[in-house]
Design an enzyme around this catalytic site. Structure first.
Site, mmCIF file in Angstrom:
data_model
loop_
_atom_site.group_PDB
_atom_site.id
_atom_site.type_symbol
_atom_site.label_atom_id
_atom_site.label_comp_id
_atom_site.label_asym_id
_atom_site.label_seq_id
_atom_site.Cartn_x
_atom_site.Cartn_y
_atom_site.Cartn_z
ATOM 1 N N VAL A 1 0.858 -1.189 0.000
ATOM 2 C CA VAL A 1 0.000 0.000 0.000
ATOM 3 C C VAL A 1 0.888 1.231 0.000
ATOM 4 C CG1 VAL A 1 -1.775 1.266 1.264
ATOM 5 C CG2 VAL A 1 -1.845 -1.228 1.228
ATOM 6 N N ALA B 1 4.466 4.104 3.024
ATOM 7 C CA ALA B 1 3.964 2.857 2.418
ATOM 8 C C ALA B 1 4.068 1.731 3.433
ATOM 9 C CB ALA B 1 4.779 2.512 1.176
ATOM 10 N N LYS B 2 3.469 0.638 3.152
ATOM 11 C CA LYS B 2 3.630 -0.572 3.959
ATOM 12 C C LYS B 2 3.238 -1.755 3.078
ATOM 13 C CE LYS B 2 4.733 -1.418 8.329
ATOM 14 N NZ LYS B 2 5.594 -0.589 9.201
ATOM 15 N N GLY B 3 3.773 -2.911 3.402
ATOM 16 C CA GLY B 3 3.422 -4.096 2.634
ATOM 17 C C GLY B 3 3.400 -5.301 3.540
ATOM 18 N N ASP C 1 9.723 -5.257 9.191
ATOM 19 C CA ASP C 1 8.670 -5.016 10.180
ATOM 20 C C ASP C 1 8.458 -6.356 10.894
ATOM 21 O OD1 ASP C 1 6.657 -2.846 11.066
ATOM 22 O OD2 ASP C 1 5.383 -4.586 10.790
#
Ligand code: NAD
Length: 416
Positions: free
Chosen positions: A60, A105-107, A146
């Site tokens: 995202v 962002a992050k995934g 993460d």
């Protein structure tokens, strides 16, 4: 507002509070409440037992008005697209608060990393990167570790991305091992930032760190290192926990010894001389400082009143709901919000990226010195705004982060 929260409802409510305080244009508020781009992928791999594993993955990209997208990759069995969207939003505000030229962002991939072999995790990572590679890149979107991903995962990401492009691109990912272009100090950076924030908050409350009691929820990269650094600063670590539960010992534990116990037995439970406690008991532990460093939605409207700490420093992203924020503020608890408290990780990731782009390697002393300067400045900026606005630190931090991003979005304008 309803009591049952997801990370996304928390992030949306926080944005609403900031937008109201900033008197943000409703159109801008609506723009910032959604990610610019969401990529969902089906990650299929050969499992060790020769079956085919199919996993949901996503990346995202929230907003990039201040620079390339930046954010971690999480592997977790309960991960949802909404969680990743919230985490991406928080990254956008976080980078703006600390003054980094990045968007958020992050995934992640919904999987059970603990039950997967190294080979399966490697194939999962490489397949995932191949599916989103066209949206990644050192000037486009730079991943980092993460929950349940680490330096090894980042090495696989760097290698896959580099193989696809045909040349080595260390600046395509941060949190790599030092031998392949990682930065000194990256592993402990988030925790060191948490410790700097704890020190600044203690100063504001005139609480001495020497002898101050600390409870830490989550015993991974952030939790363990925070416990260890805070102990070095003179604190007494009286309770720690992981996904299996926690341990409490009023005399204090040695964080490194608990870590050895966890690596031998698989959890912190049953550490010698301690009483086993649940994760909810850990949050209610008698202590001066509480560091949630696990997952979202831990301190809520139903348990905030039971928190006894004077200072809460959010190592985790999104551990506190808006109801709990209000309850803690009313109780006089000083809560240092995630978007400030855990920004040490992305800050040293930024240092790593700069070192890779300039083909330099800085010493640990340089990295930690620069980190301290940035964290202390950001803490001071947020504290000053909170005093001016007579608000808690979360609202001030959000006003600062959202305000800077909104200003950039407005200045760039809408095209076409
Ligand atoms: P990690 O995978 O290294 O460790 C996670 C820890 O949390 C493990 O000890 C696990 O057992 C524990 N845990 C999992 N579920 C739990 C539960 N329900 N209750 C209690 N403990 C539980 O992950 P990490 O990198 O330390 O990340 C922890 C938090 O910090 C996350 O919210 C993450 O988004 C945030 N964070 C991490 C970084 C970073 O640089 N790693 C940076 C900023 C924020």
């Amino acid at each position: 507002m309803r009591q049952e929260h997801t990370a996304l409802t928390v992030a949306q409510e926080q944005l609403r509070i900031a937008a109201e305080k900033l008197e943000l244009d409703p159109g801008l508020h609506a723009m910032l409440s959604k990610p610019k781009r969401t990529i969902t992928v089906s990650v299929t791999i050969k499992m060790d037992n020769c079956t085919i594993g199919v996993f949901d993955g996503c990346r995202v990209q929230h907003w990039d008005a201040l620079g390339p997208f930046k954010g971690g990759i999480r592997y977790h069995p309960n991960l949802t697209l909404d969680d990743v969207t919230a985490l991406a939003m928080w990254m956008t505000w976080k980078c703006a608060i600390i003054g980094l030229p990045y968007g958020g962002a992050k995934g992640g991939i919904n999987c059970k990393p603990k039950t997967m072999s190294q080979g399966e995790l490697e194939r999962l990572t490489r397949r995932y990167v191949s599916l989103i590679a066209e949206y990644l890149g050192p000037h486009r979107d730079v991943p980092a570790p993460d929950v349940y991903t680490n330096a090894q995962t980042m090495a696989w990401i760097m290698d896959t991305y580099s193989q696809l492009k045909g040349y080595s691109i260390p600046e395509s990912v941060t949190g790599k091992p030092v031998e392949i272009g990682g930065s000194e100090g990256r592993v402990c950076a988030t925790a060191l930032g948490v410790a700097f924030c704890t020190r600044e908050a203690a100063k504001a409350l005139k609480l001495k760190l020497k002898g101050a009691t600390v409870a830490v929820q989550g015993y991974g990269n952030v939790g363990y290192n925070a416990a260890s650094i805070l102990q070095d600063m003179g604190c007494k670590i009286v309770a720690v926990s992981d996904s299996s539960g926690g341990v409490y010992c009023p005399e204090g534990v040695n964080p490194a010894a608990v870590r050895v116990h966890k690596s031998k037995t698989g959890s912190v439970l049953n550490y010698k001389g301690c009483r086993n406690i649940s994760n909810s008991e850990l949050l209610e532990t008698e202590c001066d400082i509480l560091v949630p460093a696990a997952l979202e939605n831990q301190i809520r409207g139903d348990n905030a009143d039971k928190v006894k700490a004077k200072i809460v420093v959010e190592g985790a992203n999104g551990p506190t709901t808006p109801e709990a924020d209000s309850a803690l503020y009313e109780k006089g608890v000083c809560l240092v919000p995630d978007i400030l408290a855990n920004s040490g990780g992305v800050t040293v990731s930024y240092f790593e990226w700069v070192q890779n782009l300039t083909r330099e390697h800085w010493t640990l002393e340089t990295v930690n010195g620069k980190l301290e300067d940035k964290m202390v400045k950001a803490f001071g900026d947020v504290q000053k705004l909170a005093r001016k606005e007579e608000s808690n630190l979360r609202t001030a931090a959000l006003m600062l982060g959202v305000g800077r991003v909104a200003h950039a979005v407005k200045t760039l304008g809408l095209w076409p």
